[in-house]
Scaffold this active site. Sequence first.
Site, PDB file in Angstrom:
ATOM      1  N   ARG A  56       0.832  -1.224   0.000  1.00  0.00           N
ATOM      2  CA  ARG A  56       0.000   0.000   0.000  1.00  0.00           C
ATOM      3  C   ARG A  56       0.860   1.266   0.000  1.00  0.00           C
ATOM      4  O   ARG A  56       0.398   2.359  -0.317  1.00  0.00           O
ATOM      5  CB  ARG A  56      -0.976  -0.018   1.190  1.00  0.00           C
ATOM      6  N   TYR A 109      -9.706  21.508 -14.680  1.00  0.00           N
ATOM      7  CA  TYR A 109     -10.325  20.202 -14.945  1.00  0.00           C
ATOM      8  C   TYR A 109     -11.557  20.019 -14.037  1.00  0.00           C
ATOM      9  O   TYR A 109     -11.490  20.312 -12.837  1.00  0.00           O
ATOM     10  CB  TYR A 109      -9.284  19.091 -14.713  1.00  0.00           C
ATOM     11  N   ASP A 181      -0.872  21.348 -12.264  1.00  0.00           N
ATOM     12  CA  ASP A 181      -1.246  20.175 -13.041  1.00  0.00           C
ATOM     13  C   ASP A 181      -0.560  20.290 -14.406  1.00  0.00           C
ATOM     14  O   ASP A 181      -0.892  21.158 -15.209  1.00  0.00           O
ATOM     15  CB  ASP A 181      -2.781  20.143 -13.183  1.00  0.00           C
ATOM     16  N   LYS A 206      -3.150   9.968 -19.166  1.00  0.00           N
ATOM     17  CA  LYS A 206      -3.140  10.662 -20.460  1.00  0.00           C
ATOM     18  C   LYS A 206      -1.813  10.422 -21.192  1.00  0.00           C
ATOM     19  O   LYS A 206      -1.486   9.301 -21.484  1.00  0.00           O
ATOM     20  CB  LYS A 206      -3.424  12.148 -20.223  1.00  0.00           C
TER      21      LYS A 206
HETATM   22  N1  PLP Z   1      -5.939  16.640 -14.808  1.00  0.00           N
HETATM   23  C1  PLP Z   1      -6.368  16.856 -16.056  1.00  0.00           C
HETATM   24  C2  PLP Z   1      -5.877  18.056 -16.804  1.00  0.00           C
HETATM   25  C3  PLP Z   1      -7.292  15.987 -16.636  1.00  0.00           C
HETATM   26  O1  PLP Z   1      -7.729  16.228 -17.878  1.00  0.00           O
HETATM   27  C4  PLP Z   1      -7.752  14.869 -15.893  1.00  0.00           C
HETATM   28  C5  PLP Z   1      -8.729  13.911 -16.450  1.00  0.00           C
HETATM   29  O2  PLP Z   1      -9.256  14.099 -17.519  1.00  0.00           O
HETATM   30  C6  PLP Z   1      -7.271  14.692 -14.593  1.00  0.00           C
HETATM   31  C7  PLP Z   1      -6.360  15.586 -14.086  1.00  0.00           C
HETATM   32  C8  PLP Z   1      -7.747  13.532 -13.734  1.00  0.00           C
HETATM   33  O3  PLP Z   1      -7.061  12.372 -14.096  1.00  0.00           O
HETATM   34  P1  PLP Z   1      -7.576  10.883 -13.807  1.00  0.00           P
HETATM   35  O4  PLP Z   1      -8.734  10.642 -14.706  1.00  0.00           O
HETATM   36  O5  PLP Z   1      -6.370  10.046 -14.117  1.00  0.00           O
HETATM   37  O6  PLP Z   1      -7.967  10.806 -12.386  1.00  0.00           O
END
Ligand code: PLP
Length: 401
Positions: A56, A109, A181, A206
């Site tokens: 974990r 997001y 991010d 992604k």
């Molecule tokens: N950050 C961005 C810019 C995203 O587009 C996304 C999901 O589309 C996320 C974070 C969240 O990622 P996850 O789906 O892997 O939790």
Amino acid sequence: MKWNVDTTIIHAGKGPDRETGIIASPLIPAVAYAFPDVDTAAAVVAGERAGTYYGRYGNPTTQALEEKIAQLENGEAALGVSSGMAAISGSLLAFLKHGDHVLCTQDVYGGSHKFLTSLAPRFGIEVDFVDCTDLQAVENAIQKNTKVLYIETPSNPCLTVLDIRRLSELAHSYRLKVIIDNTFMTPVLQRPLDLGADVVIHSATKYLNGHGDVIAGFIVGRKEDIHFMRKNIMGDLGQPLNAWDSFLIQRGLKTLGLRVRQHCRSAEEAARFLSSHPAIERVYYPGLPEHPQHALAKAQMNGMGGIVSFEVKGGYEAAKKFINSLQLAMISFSLGDPETLVQHPASMTHFSIPPRERERFKITDGLIRFSTGLEDTRDIINDLDQALAQVVRTGANLTTV
Ligand code: PLP
């Protein structure tokens, strides 16, 4: 020897196995580990000695990948977690407690917005969304209890580019932590820690994995922060990145540089094609000279990314007609995959944001987000062209909303 990013992608982290010479990163799904004595076990659990003690809190396959991701982002350490959202929520919770306040960029997001407006307030954490292109507005919004500035650049879905260096300087003068991010850019195109940020997060779902078959996230930052997040956030909330997914990301990551450059090439051509098309209302792409932060994007980023957002004339009906007419691009919530993916933020990824707030963030009902895949660029453009012809043929672009 200092490597360039494409070499780091291939070689950073652990080299071939000493005994067998195996080059590919091994997959070790073990949960439990045996120790020669109690002192060694105690040193590993205290973080005084490298090693793994329970699945974990990490595993060797994930740790090899974490080393690579940390080097790619120029960070001291990285933590692999079970999703991009685990990286977002985990990094925020590491710096926030009951009564604290977060400043967040506006078009963020949808999942980050949802966490900050639904779950975080239940634990006494407050949030304000500000236009982070306006440094004065950011400074005015800082309160006594503000602890974190959370941003995405370029943002999802409107591709607003924010000045990481200046925002970090401002935030640090008020002792705020800066979390960025970097999902849209990847370390190939942007390294926020070099520009002053404290923490970088990724949805590795992604571009980092890049093959649409893994949900994963990473947090990169200072050793002590990452150690705290591993022990007290990821471990306690039970959000580890499993070995199988780490193995797949190791594989996918090897071609990151090649893939990202191809995504950028196609996105740039798609943006140029769209911006000269009479049925298009507006295009958001940092590589276009008319993008409001084009100069900043050129200075801060090594490429403009693989995402293009745009509005077709005629609002929601035209957007729907356009999306439904695409033949190559697939309607999907994700991005950064080999396949070209398209989606309608207002009803899909950002549906949880109330309509009035969405409008304020420029996430209109006509907005479309387009993630260029790795297909032949000409086929991607031809698909856009034929879908726009359908919109014009049916007169959907003449609708007024
Ligand atoms: N950050 C961005 C810019 C995203 O587009 C996304 C999901 O589309 C996320 C974070 C969240 O990622 P996850 O789906 O892997 O939790």
